[in-house]
Structure formats: C-alpha cells, structure tokens
Design an enzyme around this catalytic site. Structure first.
Site, PDB file in Angstrom:
ATOM      1  N   ASP A  52      56.681 -16.198  28.201  1.00 41.67           N
ATOM      2  CA  ASP A  52      56.858 -15.876  26.668  1.00 41.67           C
ATOM      3  C   ASP A  52      57.703 -17.287  26.084  1.00 41.67           C
ATOM      4  OD1 ASP A  52      56.276 -13.380  26.678  1.00 41.67           O
ATOM      5  OD2 ASP A  52      58.021 -12.399  27.246  1.00 41.67           O
ATOM      6  N   TYR A 111      61.222 -15.416  40.105  1.00 38.31           N
ATOM      7  CA  TYR A 111      61.923 -15.881  38.819  1.00 38.31           C
ATOM      8  C   TYR A 111      63.286 -16.080  39.160  1.00 38.31           C
ATOM      9  CZ  TYR A 111      57.906 -14.424  35.758  1.00 38.31           C
ATOM     10  OH  TYR A 111      56.674 -14.600  35.105  1.00 38.31           O
TER      11      TYR A 111
END
EC number: 5.4.99.12
Length: 255
Positions: A52, A111
């Site tokens: 994003d 992540y």
C-alpha cells in the site's frame, strides 16, 4: 519470451503503493517505465505483494518477460540506471522458467513492522517507523501475539474492503524483537505466512500496541479474534513502519 525474476528494494514514501496508478506515482509504474527504456513495450510486471501507499520493501519480488536474453547482472544494472533518482533499486535479477510467477509461485511472505517508543519526534527514521510517545510492555504484547499464531478466521484483522475470497489464513510466525537505543526503544514485529489479508499486519500491530500501552489485556486479543468482526479490532497503525522483507519459493530463484 525469456522471463526474469527481480528482487526489489524501495522506499514507499513517495509512491501511492506498488500497483500502477493512472495519475499517481507507483513502484510498478516506475519499473515498467525503466523496462520501456531498455526494450520497446508495453511492459507489465507482476509482484509477490501489492504493498500500500507508504509501505516499504527490502525483499519484494516481481517478474517480467523480455524480448531478448539479458545477462541478469547487466539487466539489474541497466534498470537501476534508468530508475535514478527514484528510491527504487533492483537488488538482484535472475533468469527463471516461464512457469515461475512472482505471486502465485510464492509459498511464504515475510513482513517487518518497526514501532518506536519515545517522546521526541523521530528525525533520521522519519517516514520509516511508527512512533508512539509512551513506553510499551513487550511481554504483554508477546502474550497477545501468541493468540494470533496458527490458522484462524482473521475477519477482525482485515480491511473492510478486503477482496480475499476467505478470511481464513495461517499465521506461521509472529515474534517481537526489542532494540534498546539511547534515544528510545524500538519494537520490531516479524510476521511470516503464505499470504496475508489486506491491512492484516497493520491491524495486528495496531492492536498489539494497545496491549503494550495497557489499554487492552493480552486475552482481549483472543476475544477480538473470536469476534470475527472488524469493529472489534484495535486501531490500524500507519503504513510507514511496515516493510515487505522477503518472499519464499519452493526453489530460490536468486540462489
């Protein structure tokens, strides 16, 4: 057409995310433009994860199809020359089979989320961490995180507009590392799964921050998970502390 895998690093700050946008800068668009300067296009690349706006990467993987054979080392160098001065780098390139797909061949995504606890504003890490002005209880956050590891319905921890067919995911690992510094404590959340839901990592970390701050108990994380209701989630933390650090495949294309 020969296919190449690219391992990519980028600062997500200047971009409206990975995915190509009609009127906004994107990482995908920047790399496709660079490819167009090497060979006539159009070029379309596919990535393992569509990060994003504001999200960074140290280990994104994408693939592209080119008209001719390239030495992988020279391909990476040529792309980097055309990407300047944007904060995007092709760290490695590799020739792969036509069956390889950066997204669909992936079996693991990793992540990192960086959370900094200190009163003073961040300076050198501005745009690269989420800063909170209060201390956090690492052990409480670890206890809360333990409720989320494994196969669960993560409806609570996904964006309301998430387009995934199912909210059921297996979170293989969620660990917390603390780094004490002279100017604050950094909490590094490491998450690993085959795939993640939209906003899943930021929803999890935002909720665990509330546990660390004492606003939630660790057991309330389990209650929120069991509720299977987006309204039961804690705050969604901002994107600037999030990094896609790696993607795993049955065989490492860069080995």
């Amino acid at each position: 057409m020969p296919r190449y895998a690219l391992r990519i690093e980028y600062d997500g700050g200047p971009f409206a995310g990975w995915q190509r946008q009609a009127a906004q800068a994107s990482v995908q668009g920047a790399i496709e433009t660079a490819l167009g300067r090497l060979e006539l296009g159009p070029h379309t690349i596919a990535a393992a994860g569509r990060t994003d706006t504001g999200v960074h990467a140290t280990g994104q993987v994408a693939h592209c199809d080119l008209a001719r054979e390239w030495d992988p080392f020279r391909l990476a160098g040529a792309l980097n020359a055309h990407l300047k001065p944007l904060p995007v780098a092709i760290v490695a390139a590799a020739r792969v089979s036509e069956e390889f797909h950066a997204r669909f061949s992936a079996v693991e995504r990793r992540y990192l989320f960086r959370l900094l606890a200190r009163r003073a504003p961040e300076v050198h890490d501005r745009g690269r961490v989420w800063r909170v002005p209060h201390p956090l209880d690492a052990e409480a956050m670890r206890a809360g995180a333990a409720h989320l590891v494994g196969r669960h319905d993560f409806t609570t921890f996904r964006a309301a507009g998430c387009q995934a067919a199912s909210p059921i995911k297996t979170l293989d690992a969620l660990t917390l590392e603390t780094v004490e510094g002279a100017n604050g404590t950094e909490y590094r959340f490491h998450l690993r799964a085959r795939s993640f839901l939209h906003n899943q990592v930021r929803s999890i970390v935002g909720t665990l921050e509330r546990v660390g701050a004492g606003a939630w108990t660790p057991d309330q994380v389990r209650e929120a998970l069991d509720a299977r209701d987006r309204a039961a989630c804690g705050p969604v933390c901002p994107p600037q502390g999030l990094y896609l650090t790696g993607v795993g495949y049955p065989a490492d294309p860069f080995a």
